[in-house]
Structures are given as structure tokens and as C-alpha cells.
Motif scaffolding. Structure first.
Motif, PDB file in Angstrom:
ATOM      1  N   ILE A 184       0.928  -1.460   0.066  1.00  0.00           N
ATOM      2  CA  ILE A 184       0.120   0.048  -0.116  1.00  0.00           C
ATOM      3  C   ILE A 184       0.871   1.202  -0.077  1.00  0.00           C
ATOM      4  O   ILE A 184       1.824   1.270   0.714  1.00  0.00           O
ATOM      5  N   HIS A 185       0.713   2.068  -0.978  1.00  0.00           N
ATOM      6  CA  HIS A 185       1.481   3.318  -1.175  1.00  0.00           C
ATOM      7  C   HIS A 185       0.941   4.659  -0.535  1.00  0.00           C
ATOM      8  O   HIS A 185      -0.449   4.685  -0.902  1.00  0.00           O
ATOM      9  N   TYR A 186       1.427   5.419   0.039  1.00  0.00           N
ATOM     10  CA  TYR A 186       0.785   6.642   0.724  1.00  0.00           C
ATOM     11  C   TYR A 186       1.708   7.915   0.091  1.00  0.00           C
ATOM     12  O   TYR A 186       2.901   7.875   0.283  1.00  0.00           O
ATOM     13  N   PHE A 187       0.919   8.850  -0.542  1.00  0.00           N
ATOM     14  CA  PHE A 187       1.713   9.830  -0.862  1.00  0.00           C
ATOM     15  C   PHE A 187       1.029  11.223  -0.336  1.00  0.00           C
ATOM     16  O   PHE A 187      -0.209  11.428  -0.169  1.00  0.00           O
ATOM     17  N   ASN A 188       1.909  12.093   0.200  1.00  0.00           N
ATOM     18  CA  ASN A 188       1.647  13.140   0.883  1.00  0.00           C
ATOM     19  C   ASN A 188       1.773  14.339  -0.022  1.00  0.00           C
ATOM     20  O   ASN A 188       2.600  14.554  -0.895  1.00  0.00           O
ATOM     21  N   TYR A 189       0.429  15.233  -0.065  1.00  0.00           N
ATOM     22  CA  TYR A 189       0.639  16.690  -0.944  1.00  0.00           C
ATOM     23  C   TYR A 189       0.110  17.711   0.036  1.00  0.00           C
ATOM     24  O   TYR A 189      -0.944  17.604   0.499  1.00  0.00           O
ATOM     25  N   GLU A 190       0.748  18.758  -0.247  1.00  0.00           N
ATOM     26  CA  GLU A 190       0.513  19.943   0.481  1.00  0.00           C
ATOM     27  C   GLU A 190       0.240  21.146  -0.594  1.00  0.00           C
ATOM     28  O   GLU A 190       1.192  21.372  -1.477  1.00  0.00           O
ATOM     29  N   LYS A 191      -1.041  21.888  -0.170  1.00  0.00           N
ATOM     30  CA  LYS A 191      -1.329  22.943  -1.067  1.00  0.00           C
ATOM     31  C   LYS A 191      -2.113  23.936  -0.570  1.00  0.00           C
ATOM     32  O   LYS A 191      -2.839  23.750   0.033  1.00  0.00           O
ATOM     33  N   GLU A 192      -1.542  25.053  -0.467  1.00  0.00           N
ATOM     34  CA  GLU A 192      -2.141  26.167   0.390  1.00  0.00           C
ATOM     35  C   GLU A 192      -2.694  25.866   1.828  1.00  0.00           C
ATOM     36  O   GLU A 192      -3.732  26.223   2.192  1.00  0.00           O
ATOM     37  N   ASN A 193      -1.533  25.276   2.431  1.00  0.00           N
ATOM     38  CA  ASN A 193      -1.569  24.795   3.982  1.00  0.00           C
ATOM     39  C   ASN A 193      -2.743  23.852   4.126  1.00  0.00           C
ATOM     40  O   ASN A 193      -3.358  23.770   5.343  1.00  0.00           O
TER      41      ASN A 193
END
Length: 232
Positions: A184-193
């Protein structure tokens, strides 16, 4: 091969992806009897999701994909990141029609803005739905004015498609299901807090879609498996 230093035009991308042929689905009911004669196989319901791609800032911008955050009030997968899509209905002509109908219902995406270019390999969800990813190109992102169905969607955002091939902002864990070990893959992404976690089936589909679009494998071991359908 299209690398990170070479930008492929939208029209060229459309032409290339229209030539893509997915492998035969292990979940299409060519046979209703399990190998070895052990009884009839469960017939899963069908669903489709829209992998809607566009370039931000014109034809030379990076290729991005539209995602949603499901409503926190939903009974399943509440608050999770997902691709627009859902279960097939009787009036849907095909998988593309399902994906486009659901995208219109969920985020107000007019089907006339989307050029459908490919159907990808089928996936089996943990709820035993056969999920068909449909790749669509949104040539004019400015023409898309999102209208969220608040009963189903809390948020809409977009991410670079290529991030699903990179071993950055990614973690993983091994699990076992139906006697098979998979990642199982987990990708973190952050945009405008705002922070988003893209994982599970959505991440698996996007890794595959990115591999097809960019014509290369991910920078990390994918460890994919095809689950066997259960018997009655």
C-alpha cells in the motif's frame, strides 16, 4: 519516451494514448467457474473513475490530475482522497459514460470539455468492485468551473501526475489479502496549507496511469497483485 525534460503537447499526448491497449481484465466474466471446478465465481459490480489530465498555464505546463476529497458524511471512504467516479448504472453506454456522468454529478465537470483517450487496466477494490480507470484530457482548464456536490465531495484539488512515479513524499507498508502480500502506497501532498493523503486504490491507479502516460515504471518497487475472485 517522454522524460521530465521533454514536454509533450496535448494533441500528441491524445494521439499516443488513443493507441494504448490495456491487458485483458482478469475480472471480466469470461468464465463463471473457478479453476479446478470449485464452484461459481462471485460476479463483481463494475465502476469507473476519471483520470482527468490537464496542463496548468498552457501547453508547456506540467501535466496534472484532478482529485477530490470525499465528504466526511459518506458511509464508505469518508474524508478520503479519490478520483471522480462511481458505480455503473443501467443507462451508461460504457465505462467512459460512467466516469463522465459521475464526474459531472460530483464536481460539475461538463463531459463536452473532456476528450476520452484511453481505458486502463482494471482494478479490484476492497469492496469487490471492478474499477475501470478512464483517462480523459481537459484541454481548456479555464473553461472548467467546479460545482461541488456537497453530499459527496468536500474539496477538489489537483496534483502533478508525475509525483506518482517519484519516491518523494511517499511511504508504504506491506499487507496481506486473499493469501497474497501487496504494497500500500501513501503519497503526501500539501497545497495552500491544506494537507492531503493519497493512498490505497487511488494511489495504485495513479501510479499505473502515470506509468502509462510517462512510459516508464515508478522509482520504487510497486509490488502489484491481481486478487482472485471469491467463490460462492
Amino acid at each position: 519516451m517522454v522524460g521530465t525534460t521533454e514536454v509533450e503537447g496535448i494533441e500528441a499526448l491524445v494521439r499516443r494514448l488513443r493507441l494504448y491497449q490495456p491487458p485483458p481484465s482478469p475480472y471480466d466474466g469470461a468464465s463463471t467457474t473457478a479453476a479446478g471446478g470449485g464452484g461459481e465465481l462471485f460476479r463483481p459490480r463494475r465502476a469507473a473513475v476519471l483520470v482527468c489530465l490537464f496542463r496548468r498555464g498552457g501547453g508547456d505546463g506540467e501535466l496534472r490530475v484532478i482529485l477530490t476529497k470525499r465528504s466526511s458524511s459518506l458511509s464508505t471512504h469518508s474524508g478520503e482522497v479519490a478520483l471522480p467516479g462511481g458505480k455503473a448504472e443501467e443507462g451508461d453506454a460504457d465505462d467512459a459514460a460512467t466516469a463522465l456522468r459521475e464526474a459531472k454529478e460530483e464536481i460539475g465537470l461538463d463531459p463536452s470539455l473532456v476528450t476520452v483517450v484511453a481505458s486502463l487496466e482494471h482494478f479490484l477494490s476492497k469492496h469487490l468492485l471492478v474499477v475501470v480507470p478512464i483517462v480523459g484530457i481537459l484541454s481548456d482548464i479555464e473553461a472548467f468551473k467546479p460545482v461541488l456536490n456537497v453530499d459527496e465531495v468536500d474539496d477538489i484539488f489537483d496534483v502533478p501526475l508525475e509525483m506518482f512515479l517519484k519516491d518523494e513524499n511517499r511511504t508504504s507498508e506491506e499487507r496481506e489479502k486473499m493469501g497474497q502480500t501487496f504494497t500500500i502506497h501513501y503519497f503526501n501532498y500539501e497545497k495552500e496549507n491544506h494537507k492531503y493523503l493519497i493512498w490505497g486504490l487511488t494511489a495504485r491507479i495513479l501510479i499505473h496511469a502515470a506509468s502509462v502516460v510517462y512510459q516508464r515504471p515508478p522509482d520504487f518497487p510497486e509490488r502489484r497483485v491481481h486478487f482472485n475472485l471469491p467463490k460462492f
